[in-house]
Design an enzyme around this catalytic site. Structure first.
Site, PDB file in Angstrom:
ATOM      1  N   ASP A 122      -8.133  -4.403  -0.201  1.00  0.00           N
ATOM      2  CA  ASP A 122      -8.709  -4.859  -1.464  1.00  0.00           C
ATOM      3  C   ASP A 122      -8.538  -6.350  -1.686  1.00  0.00           C
ATOM      4  O   ASP A 122      -9.310  -6.964  -2.416  1.00  0.00           O
ATOM      5  CB  ASP A 122      -8.074  -4.095  -2.634  1.00  0.00           C
ATOM      6  CG  ASP A 122      -8.633  -2.697  -2.723  1.00  0.00           C
ATOM      7  OD1 ASP A 122      -9.809  -2.534  -2.414  1.00  0.00           O
ATOM      8  OD2 ASP A 122      -7.878  -1.778  -3.079  1.00  0.00           O
TER       9      ASP A 122
ATOM     10  N   HIS B 279       0.848  -1.198   0.000  1.00  0.00           N
ATOM     11  CA  HIS B 279       0.000   0.000   0.000  1.00  0.00           C
ATOM     12  C   HIS B 279       0.875   1.236   0.000  1.00  0.00           C
ATOM     13  O   HIS B 279       1.918   1.247   0.652  1.00  0.00           O
ATOM     14  CB  HIS B 279      -0.934   0.023   1.227  1.00  0.00           C
ATOM     15  CG  HIS B 279      -2.056   0.999   1.092  1.00  0.00           C
ATOM     16  ND1 HIS B 279      -1.910   2.335   1.384  1.00  0.00           N
ATOM     17  CD2 HIS B 279      -3.329   0.822   0.675  1.00  0.00           C
ATOM     18  CE1 HIS B 279      -3.065   2.938   1.159  1.00  0.00           C
ATOM     19  NE2 HIS B 279      -3.945   2.058   0.724  1.00  0.00           N
TER      20      HIS B 279
END
Ligand code: ACO
Length: 421
Positions: free
Chosen positions: A363, A306
């Site tokens: 996600d 991320h």
């Protein structure tokens, strides 16, 4: 004297104040940079640029902290409903029971859309991406509710917010039902906001629908976890469109388009597409782990790493548990999900991923849950938009209430000099 920064340019010294946030993060206030020095800053992607001050969301990527108006997402996911979180994001404080009941009642009263919106929906091919359809339908809402919002009128503001909170789930579910070839559903106002969402999405015409608490609980958490993430691409879009005094519906419609992109809300779709590609290539996860680690191979493990969270994604921790519950409850037997589990286990003990602090992000798990619920892959980003709606509304309202100037970045021109025509 409070902190400041000195800039020396052409033998002159300029002093710029430091602005400090309530969590002690600091920035250089360069509001007067151009008028004093003639210079602008150059910052592609605005990676070092604060576009506003905001009281809504605090995020610390190093420590894995995400809080909405001071409340940790861990507490909110444990103790609150999505509707309570939406109210708190939009209006600033957690609602008491009277405020929540009223909010709910107002939303129920508005939980209907003009039948003519179906004509717009009908004119899209079944293959149209649901995010494009949702953006158009949201934009279409303006035509059916044309009164402009007087920003100084609490009544006007609240009316626009309620309308959007009420009608958005219906339009979102219609994009899903169109893809699936199902008749369009209407809201069931005897249900809670979250149960009604499940009803809108999953109720079949020939069967009774009893919302499954495990599924609704997982949906509730996913919606809360996606509800805001400070000045990301779609939120910045909503704020900048609204800064021209475009209305709430138009601004949110633009935000949906921004969220659609694979670098933003489309990442959960990319996870499932990657898992499907691994499956059709024989399901060898070790091969793809090696590809991900090979510097000469552009392949990356989608759903890992991320930009902001460098130790762990706090949303992923919460949603992993919900994913396990949903998979157990539904007794899902899906080779794609087995591949996901193998990848996760292998990556968590692999030195390459450990050293680079690459952990599964939100996600990775959200895609897995949506898939287990039977939601088509191209609908994943619509689910994200459903969660992000209160964040967009809160950010838009804050921007208008703070009377922020129209968003208008500058540039360094790099084209041709004056040419004779
Ligand atoms: N698979 C394999 N290697 C990776 C991955 C990955 N998913 N992510 C990062 N790396 C490696 C890089 O190759 C680099 O290695 P090096 O130091 O040997 O050169 C190192 O880890 C650092 O990577 P960066 O690209 O510098 O990290 P950055 O912060 O720029 O990227 C990003 C973050 C874009 C999320 C990246 O991790 C990625 O592409 N992940 C996969 C896509 C994804 O899941 N995106 C969704 C993010 S969640 C969200 O947006 C809601």
């Amino acid at each position: 004297m409070s902190d400041s920064v000195k800039l020396t340019y052409k033998n002159k010294e300029f002093v710029f104040p430091i602005i400090e946030g309530s969590e002690k993060e600091k920035g250089i206030d360069i509001k007067r940079l151009r008028s004093q020095t003639g210079l602008i800053t150059y910052d592609p992607g605005y990676k070092n640029t604060g576009s506003c001050t905001s009281e809504i969301t605090f995020l610390n990527g190093e420590e894995g902290i995400l809080r909405y108006r001071g409340y940790s997402i861990e507490d909110l996911c444990e103790k609150a409903s999505f509707l309570e979180v939406a109210y708190m994001l939009i209006f600033g404080n957690m609602p008491n029971s009277v405020e929540l009941d009223l909010f709910n009642k107002e939303i129920r009263n508005e939980s209907l859309v003009d039948e003519d919106l179906k004509t717009i929906l009908k004119s899209f091919p079944k293959t149209a991406h649901p995010m494009g359809v949702l953006s158009s339908l949201t934009s279409g809402l303006i035509a059916f509710n044309p009164s402009s919002v007087d920003i100084d009128s609490d009544f006007d503001m609240r009316e626009a917010i309620i309308m959007l909170m009420a009608k958005f789930p219906i339009l979102s579910s219609w994009t899903h039902r169109k893809v699936k070839g199902l008749p369009l559903n209407y809201a069931n106002t005897s249900l809670s906001y979250e149960d009604n969402l499940a009803h809108l999405l999953f109720k079949l015409p020939h069967q009774d629908y009893e919302p499954n608490p495990i599924i609704v609980n997982a949906l509730n958490k996913l919606l809360i976890l996606h509800a805001d993430h400070e000045q990301n691409c779609s939120t910045s879009t909503v704020r900048i469109v609204g800064s021209s005094h475009a209305g709430l519906f138009a601004s949110v419609s633009a935000g949906i388009s921004a969220l659609w992109g694979p670098l933003h809300g489309g990442a959960n779709q990319a996870v499932i597409e990657m898992l499907e590609a691994i499956k059709s290539d024989g399901g060898d996860t070790k091969k793809y782990m090696n590809k991900a680690k090979d510097k000469n191979d552009p392949f990356r493990l989608m759903g890992f790493g991320h930009r902001v969270y460098k130790n762990f994604d706090p949303r992923a921790r919460i949603i992993k548990k919900a994913a396990d519950e949903v998979l157990n409850e539904l007794g899902v037997n899906d080779p794609i999900l087995d591949i996901a589990k193998n990848l996760e286990q292998e990556a968590l003990v692999d030195p390459y991923f450990i050293e680079r602090k690459l952990y599964p992000n939100v996600d990775f798990y959200s895609g897995i849950i949506y898939r287990a619920l039977g939601i088509p892959t191209e609908m994943f980003t619509v689910m994200f938009a459903l969660g992000r709606l209160p964040g967009w509304i809160a950010q838009w309202s804050e921007m208008r209430k703070n009377n922020e100037p129209i968003g208008r970045p500058r540039q360094i021109y790099s084209g041709k000099n004056h040419r004779t025509f």
